[in-house]
Scaffold this active site. Structure first.
Site, PDB file in Angstrom:
ATOM      1  N   ASP A  83       0.909  -1.290   0.038  1.00 26.94           N
ATOM      2  CA  ASP A  83       0.048   0.121  -0.076  1.00 26.94           C
ATOM      3  C   ASP A  83       0.824   1.242   0.141  1.00 26.94           C
ATOM      4  O   ASP A  83       0.207   2.576  -0.101  1.00 26.94           O
ATOM      5  CB  ASP A  83      -0.926  -0.017   1.151  1.00 26.94           C
ATOM      6  CG  ASP A  83      -0.222  -0.003   2.542  1.00 26.94           C
ATOM      7  OD1 ASP A  83       1.085  -0.102   2.507  1.00 26.94           O
ATOM      8  OD2 ASP A  83      -0.819   0.198   3.473  1.00 26.94           O
ATOM      9  N   ARG A 266      -4.234   5.067   5.570  1.00 30.74           N
ATOM     10  CA  ARG A 266      -4.923   4.505   4.207  1.00 30.74           C
ATOM     11  C   ARG A 266      -5.774   5.451   3.682  1.00 30.74           C
ATOM     12  O   ARG A 266      -6.462   6.362   4.101  1.00 30.74           O
ATOM     13  CB  ARG A 266      -5.362   2.959   4.503  1.00 30.74           C
ATOM     14  CG  ARG A 266      -4.270   2.021   4.796  1.00 30.74           C
ATOM     15  CD  ARG A 266      -3.514   1.739   3.666  1.00 30.74           C
ATOM     16  NE  ARG A 266      -4.392   1.343   2.577  1.00 30.74           N
ATOM     17  CZ  ARG A 266      -4.780   0.238   2.351  1.00 30.74           C
ATOM     18  NH1 ARG A 266      -4.279  -0.838   3.319  1.00 30.74           N
ATOM     19  NH2 ARG A 266      -5.426  -0.207   1.032  1.00 30.74           N
ATOM     20  N   TYR A 274      -0.092  -3.190  11.528  1.00 32.55           N
ATOM     21  CA  TYR A 274       0.913  -4.349  11.587  1.00 32.55           C
ATOM     22  C   TYR A 274       0.907  -4.527  13.012  1.00 32.55           C
ATOM     23  O   TYR A 274       1.775  -3.804  13.809  1.00 32.55           O
ATOM     24  CB  TYR A 274       2.211  -3.981  11.117  1.00 32.55           C
ATOM     25  CG  TYR A 274       2.119  -3.863   9.355  1.00 32.55           C
ATOM     26  CD1 TYR A 274       2.094  -4.777   8.670  1.00 32.55           C
ATOM     27  CD2 TYR A 274       2.324  -2.460   8.838  1.00 32.55           C
ATOM     28  CE1 TYR A 274       2.006  -4.938   7.164  1.00 32.55           C
ATOM     29  CE2 TYR A 274       2.307  -2.518   7.474  1.00 32.55           C
ATOM     30  CZ  TYR A 274       1.964  -3.442   6.614  1.00 32.55           C
ATOM     31  OH  TYR A 274       2.207  -3.590   5.219  1.00 32.55           O
ATOM     32  N   PRO A 346       6.729  -6.288   5.126  1.00 33.31           N
ATOM     33  CA  PRO A 346       6.303  -5.267   4.535  1.00 33.31           C
ATOM     34  C   PRO A 346       6.447  -3.910   5.243  1.00 33.31           C
ATOM     35  O   PRO A 346       5.836  -2.854   4.886  1.00 33.31           O
ATOM     36  CB  PRO A 346       4.802  -5.680   4.482  1.00 33.31           C
ATOM     37  CG  PRO A 346       4.716  -6.515   5.714  1.00 33.31           C
ATOM     38  CD  PRO A 346       5.936  -7.393   5.990  1.00 33.31           C
TER      39      PRO A 346
END
Length: 654
Positions: A83, A266, A274, A346
């Protein structure tokens, strides 16, 4: 046809039978083409329609290369996964003229905050840091948070404009090559639930099929090497209901008792967590489900309230850092990119970025190889360059992931500062190879260096007086950019005349390469798109399909006319620039000074820029010396002779 694994170990006996095997290969291909369902034929077959595969296919399609994209999924990524786009990736999308939809929809993150709690101290903020401080010279000093599916959609739409569709529900099975190595690769796939066989014949194969890549397993000695860490992390995407104050910053929250959370804002008002699963149900990892992860998030964030209006995606993963031993086969016919070649955590927002830049590095090299213009050294440079970046990435990621888990804000901030150029993308630098000519560069005091990205700079386009970003103004058409920099065009006129005459000579390699490229693009032109009527790509290929020449001068516009230039530069009128607006630059510097450090009044510099925006070579000459222009032309030929060639058929016909 023979399995690829066998072909990577040729023997003298096999080589002595080339003629027989060539005949057998031709017979086999003739048989395949005569079957009721003839094989698909293309020049590049891309396996995997994630960001890496689509970036590769999108650019190859634009160049006019016949590309097939196969993917075993029924549809593109709907939710979750990667993302974050780093500054260099945003710049790449700008050069492709695809950035606007992402910039309109994404969330921009400019800072990082650090929080911590212990049994003796409640959760409190330790401090804040600017994500990309001014030391990082970029146009976009932020992370752009956009969903991976949005990136894929952008590429898929661009492919459709050029008549290319992803072949869904098509799984790569294996590949084989003609024993003489010159024939096409045979790609064997299975389609749909019925597992029907489908065959594709192609010149090149690129595996962008993820961490469990079947293409990688088909390439001898391409085994991934690295390690996994024992910790398990959960990922939650959803819209939050919370009173936590830093929810719109990138935030690391560490609880000594319960573990860490990395918070990422986001698009669509969502937030990604996370979440480190420091302890939980014993033994069975499947018990670490969504409800358990949500509860753990609440424990780490206490005393702040955390709830979800909805959850869009939940995932769970174990961190591993691995890099494939090889990024291509021995014959430079099959390649790996993205997660097929390297994997890591990530949490540094590197995966999608690095994967797409693997493809960005490979696409223009494959274009030139398909057209017969590339020496083997050009394709060899893909593994040399991108495997180095992958190794740099996993080494950084190992430290970064451990420091996030450990919650040491000071160590994490220091690690980030140390690696911030690399994280942004502009610090991904290549070493000496065929494409990066690093001769004595002791006189280069500026930021433009072979193997490094061209630094951003602001100039005025002569023809229409528009201020433009010089590193972005020329669109990515698969061509090299050759910038000539000088203070005074009139003082350098003799140099320019002799230089242009020398490179236009029938014996000059640059001239012969341009002629070969013209033949190739006449036979197989770039694929047009509706917006070309506005972008006018022909402005940048008027002189050559392989080279775009540009001139940068500090002279006032009132003192120079286009007619003062040699014919080649007159025909390049859209790439004549005035270096006169340092106040608009990211550093307040002239382009000439930023790139070169300094340039004498009578000096001329040439900066060769590769299609992917990396500097290939830099030279400078005293324009008062009689043969300086001819010497510069010979230098240019010497650079391009390292990795480009005139196809044999063109040489014969000429």
């Amino acid at each position: 046809m023979a399995p690829a694994a066998v072909l990577d170990k040729p023997s003298e006996d096999r080589m002595s039978e080339d003629r027989m095997e060539t005949s057998e290969c031709v017979d086999r291909l003739t048989l395949l083409r005569s079957m009721p369902e003839a094989p698909l034929e293309c020049q590049v077959c891309v396996v995997g329609a994630g960001p890496a595969g689509l970036m590769l296919a999108c650019n190859l399609g634009r160049y006019g290369i016949k590309v097939e994209v196969v993917d075993d999924r029924a549809d593109q990524t709907p939710v979750g996964r990667a993302d974050g786009l780093q500054p260099k990736t945003i710049e790449t999308f700008r050069q492709m003229r695809l950035a606007d939809p992402l910039l309109q929809r994404g969330v921009r993150v400019y800072d990082i905050s650090f929080w911590r709690s212990t049994p003796d101290e409640p959760l409190h903020r330790l401090g804040r840091e600017v994500h990309y401080p001014p030391v990082i010279d970029v146009l976009d000093p932020y992370i752009l948070l956009v969903h991976q599916g949005m990136v894929e959609s952008l590429f898929i739409e661009d492919l459709r404009k050029r008549g290319i569709e992803v072949r869904r529900n098509t799984a790569f099975d294996s590949y084989s090559v003609c024993d003489n190595r010159g024939g096409p690769l045979q790609i064997n796939c299975r389609t749909n639930v019925t597992q029907d066989r489908k065959t594709i014949l192609t010149q090149y194969l690129v595996g962008c099929d993820g961490a469990h890549s079947k293409v990688r397993k088909s390439i001898p000695d391409a085994k991934p090497v690295g390690m996994s860490q024992p910790s398990v992390w959960g990922v939650l995407d959803g819209e939050l209901d919370t009173d936590f104050p830093d929810i719109w910053s990138k935030t690391l929250v560490y609880s000594q008792e319960h573990g860490s959370i990395l918070i990422i804002p986001r698009e669509r008002n969502m937030t990604r967590f996370y979440i480190e699963l420091k302890s939980g149900p014993k033994g069975d990892r499947s018990q670490l489900g969504q409800e358990f992860v949500m509860q753990r998030a609440k424990e780490i964030m206490a005393p702040y309230r955390v709830g979800w209006k909805y959850i869009e995606w939940f995932g769970r993963y174990q961190i591993g850092q691995r890099v494939a031993n090889r990024f291509c086969d021995n014959h430079l016919r099959a390649f790996l990119a993205g997660d097929a070649s390297h994997t890591h955590s990530p949490k540094a927002a590197q995966g999608m970025n690095t994967s797409m830049h693997d493809a960005w590095n490979l696409c223009w090299k494959l274009n030139l190889a398909v057209r017969g213009l590339a020496k083997p050294a050009l394709l060899e440079s893909y593994e040399e360059e991108r495997r180095k970046i992958a190794l740099d990435l996993v080494n950084f990621d190992y430290e970064h992931a451990n420091q996030i888990a450990g919650g040491d804000a000071v160590a994490l901030a220091e690690n980030f500062k140390t690696n911030v150029r690399f994280i942004s993308g502009i610090g991904a630098e290549y070493g000496e190879n065929a494409v990066n000519m690093m001769e004595d560069q002791s006189w280069v005091m500026g930021e433009a260096k072979p193997g490094c990205l061209l630094p951003p700079a602001k100039v005025t386009r002569y023809l229409d007086s528009n201020p433009v970003d010089i590193q972005l103004d020329i669109p990515m058409l698969g061509q090299f950019r050759i910038y000539l920099l000088m203070w005074d065009v009139h003082q350098s006129r003799i140099f320019l005349d002799t230089f242009v005459q020398a490179i236009a000579s029938p014996d000059a390699l640059v001239s012969r390469l341009s002629a070969a490229a013209s033949i190739s693009y006449a036979k197989q032109p770039r694929a047009p798109a509706p917006e070309d009527i506005y972008l006018r790509p022909e402005r940048y290929t008027a002189v050559s399909h392989l080279f775009t020449f540009a001139l940068i001068t500090t002279m006032p516009k009132s003192e120079i006319e286009i007619t003062d230039l040699p014919p080649l530069l007159q025909d390049s009128r859209w790439t004549v620039y005035l270096d006169d607006i340092p106040e608009q630059d990211t550093r307040g510097a002239l382009c000439t000074n930023k790139w070169l450090g300094s340039l004498g009044p009578g000096e001329v510099a040439i900066v060769n820029v590769r299609p992917d925006g990396y500097v290939g070579s830099i030279g400078r000459w005293d324009s008062s010396i009689d043969d300086a222009g001819e010497d510069a032309a010979r230098w240019l030929d010497r650079y391009y002779d390292r990795f480009l060639q005139v196809p044999p058929l063109v040489q014969t016909s000429s």
